[in-house]
Design an enzyme around this catalytic site. Structure first.
Site, PDB file in Angstrom:
ATOM      1  N   HIS A 234      -5.147  19.616 -20.434  1.00 27.16           N
ATOM      2  CA  HIS A 234      -4.425  19.563 -21.713  1.00 27.16           C
ATOM      3  C   HIS A 234      -4.633  20.787 -22.613  1.00 27.16           C
ATOM      4  O   HIS A 234      -3.677  21.336 -23.137  1.00 27.16           O
ATOM      5  CB  HIS A 234      -4.854  18.325 -22.516  1.00 27.16           C
ATOM      6  CG  HIS A 234      -4.609  17.034 -21.817  1.00 27.16           C
ATOM      7  ND1 HIS A 234      -3.366  16.653 -21.372  1.00 27.16           N
ATOM      8  CD2 HIS A 234      -5.449  16.034 -21.470  1.00 27.16           C
ATOM      9  CE1 HIS A 234      -3.438  15.459 -20.794  1.00 27.16           C
ATOM     10  NE2 HIS A 234      -4.700  15.074 -20.835  1.00 27.16           N
TER      11      HIS A 234
ATOM     12  N   ASP B 180     -10.755  16.872 -17.130  1.00 30.51           N
ATOM     13  CA  ASP B 180     -10.107  15.810 -17.891  1.00 30.51           C
ATOM     14  C   ASP B 180      -9.373  16.366 -19.119  1.00 30.51           C
ATOM     15  O   ASP B 180      -8.278  15.904 -19.439  1.00 30.51           O
ATOM     16  CB  ASP B 180     -11.155  14.783 -18.344  1.00 30.51           C
ATOM     17  CG  ASP B 180     -10.527  13.597 -19.031  1.00 30.51           C
ATOM     18  OD1 ASP B 180      -9.540  13.056 -18.477  1.00 30.51           O
ATOM     19  OD2 ASP B 180     -10.995  13.199 -20.122  1.00 30.51           O
TER      20      ASP B 180
ATOM     21  N   ASP C 184       0.875  -1.164   0.000  1.00 28.75           N
ATOM     22  CA  ASP C 184       0.000   0.000   0.000  1.00 28.75           C
ATOM     23  C   ASP C 184       0.918   1.222   0.000  1.00 28.75           C
ATOM     24  O   ASP C 184       1.585   1.515   0.995  1.00 28.75           O
ATOM     25  CB  ASP C 184      -0.877  -0.024   1.267  1.00 28.75           C
ATOM     26  CG  ASP C 184      -1.739   1.221   1.383  1.00 28.75           C
ATOM     27  OD1 ASP C 184      -1.617   2.110   0.504  1.00 28.75           O
ATOM     28  OD2 ASP C 184      -2.529   1.304   2.341  1.00 28.75           O
TER      29      ASP C 184
HETATM   30  P1  NDP Z   1      -6.472   2.430 -12.243  1.00 29.86           P
HETATM   31  O1  NDP Z   1      -7.491   2.592 -11.175  1.00 29.86           O
HETATM   32  O2  NDP Z   1      -6.751   1.544 -13.404  1.00 29.86           O
HETATM   33  O3  NDP Z   1      -5.085   1.928 -11.637  1.00 29.86           O
HETATM   34  C1  NDP Z   1      -4.583   2.430 -10.466  1.00 29.86           C
HETATM   35  C2  NDP Z   1      -3.478   1.526  -9.954  1.00 29.86           C
HETATM   36  O4  NDP Z   1      -3.108   2.004  -8.665  1.00 29.86           O
HETATM   37  C3  NDP Z   1      -3.868   0.064  -9.754  1.00 29.86           C
HETATM   38  O5  NDP Z   1      -2.753  -0.708 -10.102  1.00 29.86           O
HETATM   39  C4  NDP Z   1      -4.143  -0.010  -8.278  1.00 29.86           C
HETATM   40  O6  NDP Z   1      -3.965  -1.272  -7.756  1.00 29.86           O
HETATM   41  C5  NDP Z   1      -3.096   0.912  -7.747  1.00 29.86           C
HETATM   42  N1  NDP Z   1      -3.398   1.384  -6.409  1.00 29.86           N
HETATM   43  C6  NDP Z   1      -4.514   2.000  -5.972  1.00 29.86           C
HETATM   44  N2  NDP Z   1      -4.406   2.282  -4.658  1.00 29.86           N
HETATM   45  C7  NDP Z   1      -3.186   1.840  -4.268  1.00 29.86           C
HETATM   46  C8  NDP Z   1      -2.482   1.842  -3.043  1.00 29.86           C
HETATM   47  N3  NDP Z   1      -2.985   2.405  -1.934  1.00 29.86           N
HETATM   48  N4  NDP Z   1      -1.246   1.287  -3.018  1.00 29.86           N
HETATM   49  C9  NDP Z   1      -0.701   0.725  -4.122  1.00 29.86           C
HETATM   50  N5  NDP Z   1      -1.319   0.708  -5.317  1.00 29.86           N
HETATM   51  C10 NDP Z   1      -2.545   1.252  -5.384  1.00 29.86           C
HETATM   52  O7  NDP Z   1      -6.147   3.914 -12.733  1.00 29.86           O
HETATM   53  P2  NDP Z   1      -5.514   4.344 -14.146  1.00 29.86           P
HETATM   54  O8  NDP Z   1      -4.400   3.453 -14.474  1.00 29.86           O
HETATM   55  O9  NDP Z   1      -6.601   4.501 -15.134  1.00 29.86           O
HETATM   56  O10 NDP Z   1      -5.003   5.821 -13.838  1.00 29.86           O
HETATM   57  C11 NDP Z   1      -3.809   6.096 -13.135  1.00 29.86           C
HETATM   58  C12 NDP Z   1      -3.458   7.568 -13.353  1.00 29.86           C
HETATM   59  O11 NDP Z   1      -3.195   7.787 -14.744  1.00 29.86           O
HETATM   60  C13 NDP Z   1      -4.577   8.534 -12.998  1.00 29.86           C
HETATM   61  O12 NDP Z   1      -4.008   9.718 -12.470  1.00 29.86           O
HETATM   62  C14 NDP Z   1      -5.224   8.847 -14.330  1.00 29.86           C
HETATM   63  O13 NDP Z   1      -5.857  10.115 -14.360  1.00 29.86           O
HETATM   64  C15 NDP Z   1      -4.002   8.839 -15.237  1.00 29.86           C
HETATM   65  N6  NDP Z   1      -4.314   8.577 -16.641  1.00 29.86           N
HETATM   66  C16 NDP Z   1      -4.968   7.426 -16.998  1.00 29.86           C
HETATM   67  C17 NDP Z   1      -5.248   7.187 -18.331  1.00 29.86           C
HETATM   68  C18 NDP Z   1      -5.941   5.927 -18.744  1.00 29.86           C
HETATM   69  O14 NDP Z   1      -6.303   5.822 -19.926  1.00 29.86           O
HETATM   70  N7  NDP Z   1      -6.161   4.973 -17.862  1.00 29.86           N
HETATM   71  C19 NDP Z   1      -4.881   8.168 -19.391  1.00 29.86           C
HETATM   72  C20 NDP Z   1      -4.174   9.313 -18.903  1.00 29.86           C
HETATM   73  C21 NDP Z   1      -3.921   9.502 -17.592  1.00 29.86           C
HETATM   74  P3  NDP Z   1      -5.273  -2.144  -7.388  1.00 29.86           P
HETATM   75  O15 NDP Z   1      -5.994  -2.351  -8.660  1.00 29.86           O
HETATM   76  O16 NDP Z   1      -4.694  -3.370  -6.788  1.00 29.86           O
HETATM   77  O17 NDP Z   1      -6.037  -1.283  -6.390  1.00 29.86           O
END
Ligand code: NDP
Length: 451
Positions: free
Chosen positions: A221, A216, A78
């Site tokens: 952007h 967003d 975490d």
């Molecule tokens: P997701 O919710 O898909 O992924 C988030 C990740 O963070 C997961 O691997 C999750 O693990 C992990 N996570 C959450 N809480 C914790 C914690 N306390 N400790 C460790 N790991 C944790 O989000 P996205 O990938 O979609 O987005 C991530 C960032 O990228 C955001 O800021 C978003 O705005 C940005 N972004 C995303 C885009 C996209 O297309 N997805 C495009 C452009 C920007 P678990 O699943 O195990 O909780």
């Protein structure tokens, strides 16, 4: 080339699997001399094998690149827990790129958990959008980041305009003497910056329902695009000159006439059809809280209060569930001051310069004669292909990160300004001063301010 460590926090997330890892694979396959050590962390309890499989699946389009990457460990932790973060930081190599691919609130908590820790020399912190949730929280986040590493080691990622697209824009604007003399309120009538998406929510309600189109796209952007377009030509393209020039524009930018009711529009899609797909209304999508009234289309008219730009509307608009993906910048020139009598078909404007983004194209719409009637004016487009542009965006982001080139990263002051600029709009929308319109998915959306 010595290897760089890329340590992704949020390694099991959507951004990592869909964009970061495939882009890394594409980058490495084009630059086989690069070496990257890839590490990951996330709350998923993944074992080594699952992590390796996630990486090799994401490298499916460029499997040879797997030989150029050393798949390091996956830490199940975490990242908001101070103890877990301390041991994670303890094991960092020098010059690691620590990529926060986490939900924004988790990123903020992870930075809090790092407070007081000493990061190895050269550690680079890569932050995703949205950066903070308003001006005050962005300021706080900046202070916390700057207590960890200097600004030159902080990347606030803006993947929207990849480096090649940015250079295309700057090249056309600055390397042709015809533009700079007319690049002002004296000759430009208005500027449109649009980003239409044909996709709808795609299961991302948890993030999008709080952000909406305004945060967003416009805050994150399109204001950066405005800054690039409106900035004074920088002396060099190094990070300081380029970012100083952009920041000066952002400091001068405000809602046109400071009149949110007259200068903004918000709308949400209802059920409809985009291409072959039937879409439910946004409010009926899974995870959406209809009471939030999140906009899926936002339009704001800004003014850059400077001698160069005062009075020129910059119309920024982005929406989801529109008929097609379409991103462009349109610079419309003022009508000519005098047209010799005898030429038919008085044009409504003085010509248009359009940049389409991804694939990048530039077109110049001119009024010409020479048809069947030699006195009749008609419109012709001159078209230039500028390359692939936007498709390469995350590949370019990663390349900049691994090279430590922060020129295109959003600087701390820019990030804060972008929140300051949109705050009056958020306040007015929250108090319903601007009604939420609707548009059927697959339609063009409500009219434009320039209609
Ligand atoms: P997701 O919710 O898909 O992924 C988030 C990740 O963070 C997961 O691997 C999750 O693990 C992990 N996570 C959450 N809480 C914790 C914690 N306390 N400790 C460790 N790991 C944790 O989000 P996205 O990938 O979609 O987005 C991530 C960032 O990228 C955001 O800021 C978003 O705005 C940005 N972004 C995303 C885009 C996209 O297309 N997805 C495009 C452009 C920007 P678990 O699943 O195990 O909780």
């Amino acid at each position: 080339m010595s290897p760089t460590t890329l340590f992704i926090l949020g390694a099991s997330g959507d951004l990592t699997s869909r964009l970061l890892l495939p882009s890394l694979a594409a980058l490495l396959s084009k630059h086989p001399k690069r070496r990257v050590i890839l590490r990951g962390a996330g709350s998923e309890k993944w074992d080594e094998q699952t992590w390796r499989k996630a990486v090799s699946d994401a490298f499916a389009d460029a499997p040879d690149a797997l030989d150029l990457v050393t798949i390091g460990d996956y830490v199940s932790a975490d990242v908001t827990d101070a103890g877990a973060v301390a041991s994670l930081v303890d094991g960092l190599d020098r010059s690691t790129v620590l990529y926060f691919a986490l939900p924004p609130a988790v990123t903020a908590a992870a930075i809090d958990a790092m407070a007081g820790l000493t990061l190895p020399e050269g550690t680079v912190l890569a932050m995703e959008k949205p950066f903070g949730e308003d001006e005050a929280s962005a300021k706080q986040l900046n202070q916390k980041l700057l207590a960890l590493v200097p600004e030159q080691q902080i990347f606030r990622v803006d993947h929207f305009l990849g480096r090649s697209t940015l250079l295309n824009l700057l090249g056309v604007r600055l390397a042709n003497r015809i533009w700079e003399p007319v690049w002002s309120a004296e000759h430009i009538d208005h500027v449109l910056i649009r980003f239409d998406e044909s996709v709808a929510l795609e299961g991302r309600a948890r993030y999008y329902d709080r952000a909406g189109a305004m945060i967003d796209m416009i805050q994150s952007h399109l204001l950066q695009v405005l800054a690039l377009l409106a900035m004074d030509p920088p002396a060099t393209l190094d990070e300081r000159d380029l970012r100083d020039a952009k920041a000066a524009v952002l400091r001068a930018t405000h809602v046109f006439g400071d009149d949110v009711a007259a200068s903004t529009r918000r709308a949400q899609y209802t059920a409809g059809r985009v291409g072959e797909r039937d879409l439910p209304a946004y409010r009926d999508e899974e995870g959406v809280d209809a009471a939030r009234q999140t906009e899926t289309l936002a339009e704001v008219v800004f003014e850059v209060a400077s001698d160069r730009w005062a009075g020129v509307p910059f119309v920024l608009r982005s929406g989801k569930a529109l008929p097609r993906k379409w991103s462009e910048i349109v610079v419309t020139f003022k009508p000519v001051r005098h047209l010799p009598p005898g030429l038919d078909g008085v044009p409504v404007d003085g010509g248009r310069l359009t940049f389409s983004l991804g694939p990048d194209e530039m077109s110049l719409r001119l009024h010409v004669t020479g048809g069947d009637d030699p006195f009749a004016l008609r419109e012709e487009n001159l078209l230039a292909d500028l390359g692939e542009g936007q498709q390469r965006s995350y590949e370019e982001v990663l390349e900049e990160l691994l090279d430590g080139d922060v020129a295109l990263s959003v600087r701390a002051d820019e990030a804060e300004e972008c929140w300051r600029i949109i705050q009056p709009v958020r306040d007015a929308w929250a108090s319903d001063a601007v009604p939420l319109e609707t548009y059927p998915a697959g339609s063009a959306g409500p009219g434009w301010h320039t209609d």
